[in-house]
Write a protein that holds these residues in place. Sequence first.
Motif, short mmCIF file in Angstrom:
data_model
loop_
_atom_site.label_atom_id
_atom_site.label_comp_id
_atom_site.label_asym_id
_atom_site.label_seq_id
_atom_site.Cartn_x
_atom_site.Cartn_y
_atom_site.Cartn_z
N ALA A 161 0.98 -1.27 0.00
CA ALA A 161 -0.04 -0.01 0.03
C ALA A 161 0.92 1.30 -0.06
O ALA A 161 0.59 2.24 -0.59
N THR A 162 2.02 1.23 0.48
CA THR A 162 2.96 2.28 0.75
C THR A 162 3.81 2.36 -0.61
O THR A 162 4.70 3.31 -0.60
N GLY A 163 3.83 1.57 -1.32
CA GLY A 163 4.67 1.38 -2.52
C GLY A 163 6.00 1.19 -2.18
O GLY A 163 7.07 1.30 -2.78
N GLY A 164 6.34 0.48 -1.10
CA GLY A 164 7.65 -0.14 -0.75
C GLY A 164 8.63 0.81 0.26
O GLY A 164 9.49 0.50 0.84
N SER A 165 7.88 1.91 0.40
CA SER A 165 8.80 2.97 1.39
C SER A 165 8.01 2.68 2.78
O SER A 165 7.19 2.23 3.10
N SER A 166 8.92 3.05 3.85
CA SER A 166 8.67 3.13 5.12
C SER A 166 7.59 4.19 5.52
O SER A 166 6.90 3.68 6.49
N GLN A 167 7.36 5.08 4.76
CA GLN A 167 6.42 6.09 5.31
C GLN A 167 5.76 6.51 4.00
O GLN A 167 6.20 6.86 2.96
N TRP A 221 -3.65 -6.82 -10.81
CA TRP A 221 -3.18 -7.99 -10.76
C TRP A 221 -1.76 -8.08 -10.63
O TRP A 221 -0.84 -8.81 -11.12
N SER A 222 -1.09 -7.45 -9.52
CA SER A 222 0.25 -7.24 -8.98
C SER A 222 0.64 -8.75 -8.50
O SER A 222 -0.09 -9.10 -7.78
N ALA A 223 1.77 -8.71 -8.31
CA ALA A 223 2.44 -9.93 -7.52
C ALA A 223 2.11 -9.73 -5.99
O ALA A 223 2.02 -10.82 -5.36
N ALA A 224 2.11 -8.50 -5.68
CA ALA A 224 1.80 -8.38 -4.03
C ALA A 224 0.24 -8.74 -3.84
O ALA A 224 0.17 -9.36 -2.68
N ARG A 225 -0.60 -8.74 -4.61
CA ARG A 225 -2.12 -9.05 -4.52
C ARG A 225 -2.07 -10.56 -4.64
O ARG A 225 -2.72 -11.26 -3.82
N PHE A 226 -1.37 -11.19 -5.38
CA PHE A 226 -1.50 -12.61 -5.68
C PHE A 226 -0.64 -13.19 -4.20
O PHE A 226 -1.42 -14.13 -3.68
N ALA A 227 0.45 -12.61 -3.59
CA ALA A 227 1.06 -13.30 -2.56
C ALA A 227 0.13 -12.94 -1.23
O ALA A 227 0.03 -13.80 -0.39
N GLY A 228 -0.52 -11.61 -1.48
CA GLY A 228 -1.67 -11.53 -0.28
C GLY A 228 -2.67 -12.54 -0.28
O GLY A 228 -3.19 -12.87 0.78
N SER A 229 -3.27 -12.86 -1.47
CA SER A 229 -4.31 -13.80 -1.73
C SER A 229 -3.96 -15.22 -1.14
O SER A 229 -4.47 -15.86 -0.44
#
Length: 144
Positions: free
Chosen positions: A56-62, A80-88
């Motif tokens: 959600a933060t685009g990889g940054s800490s803030q 269909w990003s990889a993060a959504r697949f991993a989260g699913s």
Amino acid sequence: MMHMTFYWSRDVTLLIDSWKTDSWTSYGLSLLACFIVSAFYQYLEDRRIRLKLVSATGGSSQAAASPIEAPLLQAKLGRWSAARFAGSALFGINSAIGYLIMLAVMSFNGGVLVAIVVGLAIGYLLFRNGEGDVTVVDNACACA
């Protein structure tokens, strides 16, 4: 025999008919397995929430703008990003483990209940009760 009230005994059948305990050793190992799986459940939940926060933060800490402060300004990372697949995948695995834990408690054995509750509490203490805890809100509406 299927118990319908809680009982205290070393003779218990967990999840499948072939997982029966008939000695104190097998009962203790079964309780240890319940404890470890419960703690692992909390670990996976922490990883899923942190993955969602990082994506959600685009990889940054803030984050530049909180999704609560500026919900329309936050860009979507892609449907269909990889993060959504991993989260699913993490959500599915965690849901399956949660249902198996629930079914283990439904064996109505007191020792199994205690092992699972203590495993969940210790897992929460170790993995989810830190300084970096944040709440990721999918929907700001309280009625959803």
